[in-house]
Motif scaffolding. Sequence first.
Motif, PDB file in Angstrom:
ATOM      1  N   GLY A  84       3.046  10.999  15.988  1.00 53.66           N
ATOM      2  CA  GLY A  84       4.383  10.988  15.340  1.00 53.66           C
ATOM      3  C   GLY A  84       5.330   9.856  16.147  1.00 53.66           C
ATOM      4  O   GLY A  84       6.094   8.928  15.431  1.00 53.66           O
ATOM      5  N   LYS A  85       5.217   9.742  17.411  1.00 47.35           N
ATOM      6  CA  LYS A  85       5.968   8.865  18.251  1.00 47.35           C
ATOM      7  C   LYS A  85       5.380   7.432  17.954  1.00 47.35           C
ATOM      8  O   LYS A  85       6.161   6.530  17.757  1.00 47.35           O
ATOM      9  N   ILE A  86       4.082   7.301  17.918  1.00 45.61           N
ATOM     10  CA  ILE A  86       3.396   5.976  17.661  1.00 45.61           C
ATOM     11  C   ILE A  86       3.808   5.501  16.281  1.00 45.61           C
ATOM     12  O   ILE A  86       4.200   4.146  16.129  1.00 45.61           O
ATOM     13  N   ILE A  87       3.667   6.289  15.239  1.00 46.69           N
ATOM     14  CA  ILE A  87       4.157   5.576  13.914  1.00 46.69           C
ATOM     15  C   ILE A  87       5.533   5.428  13.738  1.00 46.69           C
ATOM     16  O   ILE A  87       5.991   4.522  13.314  1.00 46.69           O
ATOM     17  N   LYS A  88       6.415   6.393  14.285  1.00 45.90           N
ATOM     18  CA  LYS A  88       7.788   5.892  14.302  1.00 45.90           C
ATOM     19  C   LYS A  88       8.446   4.694  15.035  1.00 45.90           C
ATOM     20  O   LYS A  88       9.036   3.899  14.809  1.00 45.90           O
ATOM     21  N   ALA A  89       7.421   4.380  16.272  1.00 43.66           N
ATOM     22  CA  ALA A  89       7.447   3.142  17.111  1.00 43.66           C
ATOM     23  C   ALA A  89       7.261   2.095  16.230  1.00 43.66           C
ATOM     24  O   ALA A  89       7.635   0.918  16.226  1.00 43.66           O
ATOM     25  N   ALA A  90       6.225   2.287  15.741  1.00 39.29           N
ATOM     26  CA  ALA A  90       5.725   1.266  14.634  1.00 39.29           C
ATOM     27  C   ALA A  90       6.656   0.662  13.615  1.00 39.29           C
ATOM     28  O   ALA A  90       6.113  -0.185  12.951  1.00 39.29           O
ATOM     29  N   GLY A  91       7.426   1.673  13.227  1.00 34.49           N
ATOM     30  CA  GLY A  91       8.294   1.304  12.339  1.00 34.49           C
ATOM     31  C   GLY A  91       7.773   1.661  11.001  1.00 34.49           C
ATOM     32  O   GLY A  91       8.388   1.021   9.943  1.00 34.49           O
ATOM     33  N   ILE A  92       6.774   2.474  10.798  1.00 32.60           N
ATOM     34  CA  ILE A  92       6.342   2.979   9.661  1.00 32.60           C
ATOM     35  C   ILE A  92       7.016   3.986   8.778  1.00 32.60           C
ATOM     36  O   ILE A  92       7.461   4.984   9.334  1.00 32.60           O
ATOM     37  N   GLU A  93       7.588   3.731   7.537  1.00 35.15           N
ATOM     38  CA  GLU A  93       8.461   4.861   6.884  1.00 35.15           C
ATOM     39  C   GLU A  93       7.409   5.661   6.207  1.00 35.15           C
ATOM     40  O   GLU A  93       6.727   5.124   5.433  1.00 35.15           O
ATOM     41  N   PRO A  94       7.528   7.066   6.061  1.00 39.04           N
ATOM     42  CA  PRO A  94       6.763   7.976   5.356  1.00 39.04           C
ATOM     43  C   PRO A  94       6.733   7.362   3.786  1.00 39.04           C
ATOM     44  O   PRO A  94       7.949   7.211   3.349  1.00 39.04           O
ATOM     45  N   GLU A  95       5.897   7.463   3.309  1.00 34.96           N
ATOM     46  CA  GLU A  95       5.753   7.211   1.828  1.00 34.96           C
ATOM     47  C   GLU A  95       5.825   8.426   0.951  1.00 34.96           C
ATOM     48  O   GLU A  95       5.761   9.461   1.183  1.00 34.96           O
TER      49      GLU A  95
END
Length: 335
Positions: free
Chosen positions: A324-335
Amino acid sequence: MTTATEKNIHPRIRPAMLGIAALWALAPLAVPVAAQAQGFPEKPITFVVPFAAGSATDQLARAIGQAVTNDSKVSVVVDNKPGANSFIGAQAAAKAKPDGYTVFITTNTTQSANEHLFKKLPYDPVKDFTPLTALGRGGQIMVVNPALPVNSVSEFIALAKSKPGKLSFGSGSSSSRVAGEQFKQMTGTYILNIPYKSNPPAVTDLLGGQIDMMITDMTTGLPQVKAGKLKALGVSTRQRSPLAPDVPTIAEAGVKGYEMTYWFAAYAPAGTPADVVAKLSDMLVKAARSPSAAPFYQASGTEIFTSNPEELRKFQAAETLKWGKIIKAAGIEPE
């Protein structure tokens, strides 16, 4: 109806006796369940894999399945159900009969990352499954089409910055997708993501020039590099891979602090009897550490990583927070 004998029983004792009677009444129903667990396994076991044939997860499932068959003399059928961001396979495994004869061989994609990549999942990665054991963990390799005029990570970054939005990367798993997105975020580049059902078809398009780059599992990418069909620019782990010692890590190639790993694990549908879960866990741990499964781990650079069910439950919880932290840091928005 209350008998004369029951009337003479002290009121405080009567409920306890009735409870005991109820337990005796249920006892015959428990016998077949215990007998079934003691005889497990008695028929073929199905391994559901949420990725395509040829993927790292598929190859692991087949190696583990063969080891289980060698030990138990019970055949294992690998059922590939790729597509819909691995939802199809996860749903099929979750809805299977919880009798121990369906095992979900999967990765961090379905169990830890998807809930952060999508606003709504058609399955619950915790409530719908019973953990069995972890099976392995490993790193990925960054590969490009040979026609691309780059020979290093730094050259690829320079090319991507000179053509924002013109280069693309393929991803057939959350590990591959997040690895690419993290690369973009850490290098300040804009590279278009092209999603696939699994990594093998993405590699096929990379070979054909339909996409420019992938960060994929070693099992899928390295054979193409050794065959001279793809160029390797870096590996995603902290240290170089013994399978490709001449390929630098992405971190040492210029993206300081970059790291992305993945893991494999096995689950049963929720509600599978505890004694069957224990037997399955033991069988799979033994299979992962057997000589017949060793070629997969050695060829793919995957570390043998096993656990008991409770250890996997805790590991999955921790990994879910991490992803969750990695995905948020990468700036990926949930689809």
